[in-house]
Design a protein around this motif. Structure first.
Motif, PDB file in Angstrom:
ATOM      1  N   ASP A  96     -10.381  28.457 -32.966  1.00 31.76           N
ATOM      2  CA  ASP A  96     -10.205  27.443 -31.919  1.00 31.76           C
ATOM      3  C   ASP A  96     -11.270  26.354 -32.003  1.00 31.76           C
ATOM      4  N   VAL A  97     -11.592  25.948 -33.232  1.00 31.01           N
ATOM      5  CA  VAL A  97     -12.544  24.845 -33.424  1.00 31.01           C
ATOM      6  C   VAL A  97     -11.866  23.539 -33.027  1.00 31.01           C
ATOM      7  N   GLY A  98     -12.549  22.774 -32.175  1.00 27.75           N
ATOM      8  CA  GLY A  98     -11.961  21.533 -31.684  1.00 27.75           C
ATOM      9  C   GLY A  98     -12.631  20.277 -32.171  1.00 27.75           C
ATOM     10  N   ALA A  99     -13.769  20.398 -32.894  1.00 27.24           N
ATOM     11  CA  ALA A  99     -14.503  19.222 -33.355  1.00 27.24           C
ATOM     12  C   ALA A  99     -15.025  19.462 -34.765  1.00 27.24           C
ATOM     13  N   MET A 100     -14.947  18.420 -35.611  1.00 26.57           N
ATOM     14  CA  MET A 100     -15.487  18.484 -36.970  1.00 26.57           C
ATOM     15  C   MET A 100     -16.261  17.191 -37.214  1.00 26.57           C
ATOM     16  N   ARG A 101     -17.571  17.357 -37.508  1.00 23.39           N
ATOM     17  CA  ARG A 101     -18.482  16.207 -37.612  1.00 23.39           C
ATOM     18  C   ARG A 101     -18.646  15.811 -39.076  1.00 23.39           C
ATOM     19  N   TYR A 102     -18.614  14.498 -39.326  1.00 25.25           N
ATOM     20  CA  TYR A 102     -18.548  13.949 -40.693  1.00 25.25           C
ATOM     21  C   TYR A 102     -19.338  12.647 -40.723  1.00 25.25           C
ATOM     22  N   THR A 127     -13.543  14.459 -50.993  1.00 22.46           N
ATOM     23  CA  THR A 127     -14.188  14.543 -49.676  1.00 22.46           C
ATOM     24  C   THR A 127     -14.125  13.223 -48.916  1.00 22.46           C
ATOM     25  N   GLY A 128     -13.229  12.322 -49.321  1.00 19.97           N
ATOM     26  CA  GLY A 128     -13.098  11.042 -48.643  1.00 19.97           C
ATOM     27  C   GLY A 128     -12.608  11.189 -47.215  1.00 19.97           C
ATOM     28  N   PHE A 129     -12.673  10.097 -46.478  1.00 19.78           N
ATOM     29  CA  PHE A 129     -12.361  10.123 -45.056  1.00 19.78           C
ATOM     30  C   PHE A 129     -10.936  10.586 -44.786  1.00 19.78           C
ATOM     31  N   ASP A 130      -9.973  10.091 -45.533  1.00 21.88           N
ATOM     32  CA  ASP A 130      -8.587  10.492 -45.295  1.00 21.88           C
ATOM     33  C   ASP A 130      -8.379  11.973 -45.592  1.00 21.88           C
ATOM     34  N   ALA A 131      -9.024  12.472 -46.655  1.00 24.29           N
ATOM     35  CA  ALA A 131      -8.913  13.907 -46.955  1.00 24.29           C
ATOM     36  C   ALA A 131      -9.533  14.724 -45.829  1.00 24.29           C
ATOM     37  N   PHE A 132     -10.676  14.276 -45.331  1.00 24.85           N
ATOM     38  CA  PHE A 132     -11.308  14.951 -44.198  1.00 24.85           C
ATOM     39  C   PHE A 132     -10.389  14.965 -42.987  1.00 24.85           C
ATOM     40  N   MET A 133      -9.758  13.830 -42.700  1.00 26.17           N
ATOM     41  CA  MET A 133      -8.871  13.767 -41.541  1.00 26.17           C
ATOM     42  C   MET A 133      -7.663  14.683 -41.713  1.00 26.17           C
ATOM     43  N   GLY A 134      -7.255  14.917 -42.955  1.00 26.40           N
ATOM     44  CA  GLY A 134      -6.192  15.888 -43.190  1.00 26.40           C
ATOM     45  C   GLY A 134      -6.606  17.274 -42.734  1.00 26.40           C
ATOM     46  N   THR A 135      -7.850  17.655 -43.010  1.00 25.25           N
ATOM     47  CA  THR A 135      -8.367  18.952 -42.558  1.00 25.25           C
ATOM     48  C   THR A 135      -8.506  18.983 -41.045  1.00 25.25           C
ATOM     49  N   VAL A 136      -8.980  17.885 -40.468  1.00 25.11           N
ATOM     50  CA  VAL A 136      -9.125  17.809 -39.015  1.00 25.11           C
ATOM     51  C   VAL A 136      -7.780  18.028 -38.337  1.00 25.11           C
ATOM     52  N   ARG A 137      -6.744  17.350 -38.828  1.00 23.93           N
ATOM     53  CA  ARG A 137      -5.424  17.460 -38.206  1.00 23.93           C
ATOM     54  C   ARG A 137      -4.814  18.836 -38.437  1.00 23.93           C
ATOM     55  N   ALA A 138      -5.039  19.401 -39.609  1.00 28.38           N
ATOM     56  CA  ALA A 138      -4.507  20.742 -39.876  1.00 28.38           C
ATOM     57  C   ALA A 138      -5.187  21.780 -38.987  1.00 28.38           C
ATOM     58  N   THR A 139      -6.435  21.518 -38.618  1.00 26.46           N
ATOM     59  CA  THR A 139      -7.167  22.419 -37.728  1.00 26.46           C
ATOM     60  C   THR A 139      -6.726  22.249 -36.283  1.00 26.46           C
ATOM     61  N   GLY A 140      -6.214  21.069 -35.950  1.00 19.21           N
ATOM     62  CA  GLY A 140      -5.919  20.753 -34.564  1.00 19.21           C
ATOM     63  C   GLY A 140      -7.145  20.286 -33.822  1.00 19.21           C
ATOM     64  N   ALA A 141      -8.105  19.715 -34.568  1.00 14.15           N
ATOM     65  CA  ALA A 141      -9.391  19.320 -33.999  1.00 14.15           C
ATOM     66  C   ALA A 141      -9.473  17.799 -33.855  1.00 14.15           C
ATOM     67  N   GLN A 142     -10.634  17.341 -33.415  1.00 10.57           N
ATOM     68  CA  GLN A 142     -10.952  15.922 -33.338  1.00 10.57           C
ATOM     69  C   GLN A 142     -12.172  15.649 -34.206  1.00 10.57           C
ATOM     70  N   PRO A 143     -12.253  14.447 -34.788  1.00 15.31           N
ATOM     71  CA  PRO A 143     -13.446  14.122 -35.576  1.00 15.31           C
ATOM     72  C   PRO A 143     -14.587  13.632 -34.692  1.00 15.31           C
ATOM     73  N   ILE A 144     -15.807  13.953 -35.096  1.00 14.29           N
ATOM     74  CA  ILE A 144     -17.005  13.295 -34.574  1.00 14.29           C
ATOM     75  C   ILE A 144     -17.617  12.578 -35.768  1.00 14.29           C
ATOM     76  N   LEU A 145     -17.613  11.257 -35.732  1.00 15.76           N
ATOM     77  CA  LEU A 145     -17.978  10.451 -36.898  1.00 15.76           C
ATOM     78  C   LEU A 145     -19.342   9.806 -36.679  1.00 15.76           C
ATOM     79  N   ILE A 146     -20.137   9.783 -37.746  1.00 20.00           N
ATOM     80  CA  ILE A 146     -21.492   9.224 -37.679  1.00 20.00           C
ATOM     81  C   ILE A 146     -21.494   7.892 -38.413  1.00 20.00           C
ATOM     82  N   ALA A 147     -21.647   6.812 -37.671  1.00 13.18           N
ATOM     83  CA  ALA A 147     -21.720   5.490 -38.277  1.00 13.18           C
ATOM     84  C   ALA A 147     -23.056   5.337 -39.003  1.00 13.18           C
ATOM     85  N   ASN A 148     -23.018   4.696 -40.154  1.00 14.28           N
ATOM     86  CA  ASN A 148     -24.201   4.508 -40.994  1.00 14.28           C
ATOM     87  C   ASN A 148     -25.151   3.515 -40.336  1.00 14.28           C
TER      88      ASN A 148
END
Length: 711
Positions: A96-102, A127-148
């Protein structure tokens, strides 16, 4: 074809950590994804007991806040070749992970999202952003993104928002501005990349405003987070050259109107790197989080409740010992719930995969010194980890917390009589109550008596899940003797007990809905006026103050506001509101409100407390006293109580100091002259203090027993 193995700098320690080449997961990996195993009893048989080792009280009328949809989270790093393996999404979904930080800790400040590059660092393929978002959506989670922040610009960050939320419709809500920017060298230690010529907190605050303006111009619905230091952890309290204050006070004084949350990190640290020591240090976390909220209250005022607290990195330590072993499962479960119960809306474990470090043996098992939840399949010398994505014990600690409840369920207060038994509880929206018990004793089972307030269990046998020695997953157990009133927890084990309420009892039996969260409308030294949104079906409202796992009635009204009176000056209170229907049956409690009273504005004395300098675990302060009465004072004492039990006076001058527990008494020197009336003169004294953890200022000072106002 996978790239050859390359070393990558660990964002946590700066030391090389090998990243595994792509590898095939064992055919048995499917078993790892089973949400709930059904194996037999744990290898350590619970012992029978006629007298309990501990009593745990659970009070469903003492609410601690609702679980958010991003409560459980993990970090993901672009140097991790296994970041987007399909097994990762399946495992995280099961927990039940709801957040993935990238894109991964310190790498965030060298990462350019559009080119998927990190100059000076290693970027793994896939490990690009779109690939990461694929994992986020498959998990049913939301991203937490760190701006440079370190090598980026507000315009680059705004472009990322546009791509994520306009072009791709990812609905990425949470955006941090940089990672651990206080580690940019401004305070002498520099691990965080920062190309700004001015590395002060003042410049970071200015840039946060610029980032927020640019990013919200693209999508006004996003939430912007600013980086803070954790109170009691370096460089908290340290004032850099040319600065007016330390990092947190400088940043918050300038950004509370443009941010939506703050981001803090917590590692147990310390010379003793055992998980047992880490679990002991975890008792400091509530006070440290309370100090974050105090700082937000100071600078955001009435707007403070709008600003959330995100604990975006947590683990036992960075020393590399006892990180994958069973004790860290206990720590993970305890840490997630402790943080969430103390006002954090997301807790994000460092890391999904990280890589092995120091190899040790803990509890009869190999500990790989890896800060990841899942194996990366790498080796230290001739010792290799299990296949990639094999869960380590901390994963199961996090997964166990998902058995307590899900988004929208209410965390409620618990209290344990034993130091080696931790307890957490969640009152679910369907009326059930789940209680998590953690036995931190490695050698003996612990029999626990359960005591309830506001909840009456039915006669039905409780549902019990366990993670203990011999278990390879969260395990459902039956016929183990567990009842609603007594539970035996195996050594180094965890149990979650879920109970159904007796028919006709609890909030479900009330015609009244839960009231809205109380708001602090006004506060003085002795009163507090609260208001809340009314609840359907309510005939009257009860205001209850929480004291540990106990509550007491402090106000009652048929309206939607109340004034609490006769409160001690400088005192802190946590209250919930419950609605009663026409038959007197109580609703579920509101989410809590915590507030602190002030000091009397017309007091006959005034005291100013000023922290002159600080170095993390020590400080120098000056206290100035004025007599505002119409009579001189010959001979004086000044008293205060420290907010925490880890603050003390080491030495002082211009007075005599004595401390007992938290209480400090300062006595005038023998040759001191009288304090002139009407503020005609002042007296000052100073001292060197020490603090082990947060260092909040005292709230009340007394001159010869009389409460003074602030200076």
């Amino acid at each position: 074809m996978p790239l050859p193995h390359r070393p990558a700098r660990s964002p946590r320690t700066g030391r090389p950590r090998p990243l595994a080449r792509a590898a095939t997961v064992l055919a048995a990996a499917a078993a790892l994804l089973t949400p709930l195993a059904t194996t037999g009893p744990a290898s350590a048989e619970p012992r029978a007991a006629t007298t309990a080792d501990a009593t745990v009280r659970v009070n469903t009328q003492a609410a601690l806040g609702r679980l958010s949809d991003v409560a459980r989270g993990v970090n993901a790093a672009i140097w991790d070749a296994h970041m987007n393996d399909p097994e990762v999404a399946a495992l995280m979904k099961a927990a039940d992970v709801g957040a993935m930080r990238y894109p991964g800790g310190s790498y965030a400040d060298i990462y350019h999202w559009e080119t998927h590059t990190a100059p000076g660092g290693y970027v793994a393929p896939g490990t690009g952003f779109d690939a990461f978002m694929g994992t986020v959506r498959a998990t049913g989670a939301q991203p937490i993104l760190i701006a440079n922040y370190g090598s980026g610009t507000p315009e680059e960050a705004a472009g990322w928002v546009r791509y994520a939320n306009v072009t791709k419709d990812y609905d990425a809500k949470y955006w941090e501005i940089g990672n651990e920017i206080y580690g940019n060298g401004h305070y002498g230690s520099g691990w965080e990349h920062d190309e700004h010529e001015d590395k002060s907190p003042r410049e970071y605050a200015r840039q946060v405003r610029a980032y927020a303006k640019a990013m919200k111009a693209v999508d006004p619905t996003i939430k912007i987070g600013a980086v803070l230091t954790t109170p009691g952890h370096w460089p908290d309290g340290v004032v850099g050259e040319g600065d007016a204050g330390d990092w947190n006070h400088t940043v918050l004084s300038q950004v509370t109107d443009v941010i939506d949350f703050v981001s803090v990190h917590w590692y147990a640290g310390g010379a003793d790197t055992t998980a047992e020591a880490a679990m002991t240090r975890l008792t400091r976390l509530p006070g440290e989080l309370r100090e974050v909220r105090n700082q937000l209250d100071r600078y955001a005022g009435a707007d403070s409740p709008r600003i959330g607290i995100a604990l975006t990195e947590i683990n036992t330590n960075t020393g590399g010992a006892r990180l994958t072993a069973r004790p860290n499962a206990l720590f993970a479960a305890d840490a997630f719930m402790t943080a969430l119960e103390n006002g954090v809306f997301t807790v994000d474990w460092w890391n999904t995969h990280n890589g092995p470090g120091q190899i040790t043996t803990v509890d009869g098992e190999t500990d790989y010194g890896d800060m990841g939840m899942l194996s990366s399949g790498s080796c230290t010398g001739d010792v290799c980890q299990p296949p990639p994505n094999t869960p380590f014990h901390p994963y199961y600690g996090m997964k166990m917390t998902s058995r307590l409840g899900s988004a929208g369920d209410m965390m409620v207060a618990t209290a344990s009589s034993a130091q080696d038994v931790s307890a957490h509880a969640v009152h679910r929206r369907d009326g059930r109550l789940s209680v998590l018990l953690i036995n931190k004793n490695a050698d003996a089972a612990r029999t626990v008596d359960l005591d309830y307030a506001g909840f009456v269990p039915s006669a039905a046998a409780p549902q019990v899940t366990r993670y203990a020695r011999g278990d390879t997953d969260i395990t459902q157990v039956t016929d183990d003797g567990t009842s609603a009133s007594r539970v035996t927890v195996p050594p180094y084990g965890m149990l979650t007990v879920t109970l159904t309420p007796r028919a006709g009892t609890g909030p479900a039996a009330s015609d009244a809905a839960a009231p809205g969260t109380p708001r602090l409308e006004a506060v003085t030294d002795t009163t507090a006026r609260l208001s809340w949104e009314g609840a359907q079906g309510a005939a009257r409202y009860l205001v209850q103050e929480r004291e540990g796992a106990h509550t007491r009635l402090v106000g009652e009204t048929t309206g939607t506001s109340v004034t609490l009176r006769n409160l001690p000056a400088g005192s802190t209170h946590t209250v919930n509101v419950l609605a009663a229907d026409a038959s007197g049956r109580l609703s579920a409690p509101s989410t809590p409100l915590t507030f602190t009273t002030g000091t009397p504005p017309d007091a006959p004395c005034a005291v100013t407390y000023h922290r002159d300098t600080s170095w993390g675990n020590g400080f120098v302060a000056t206290v100035t006293v004025r007599n505002l009465s119409d009579s001189p004072i010959t001979g004086w004492t000044v008293d205060w109580d420290w907010p925490t039990d880890r603050q003390s006076v080491s030495s002082g001058w211009n007075a005599t100091f004595h401390q007992t527990g938290r209480h400090v008494r300062v006595t005038a020197p023998e040759n001191a002259g009288p304090l002139a009336p009407d503020g005609g003169s002042t007296t000052s004294f100073g001292f060197v203090g020490s603090n082990d953890g947060p260092n909040p200022e005292p709230t009340v000072f007394r001159l010869n027993g009389t409460i003074c106002s602030g200076g």
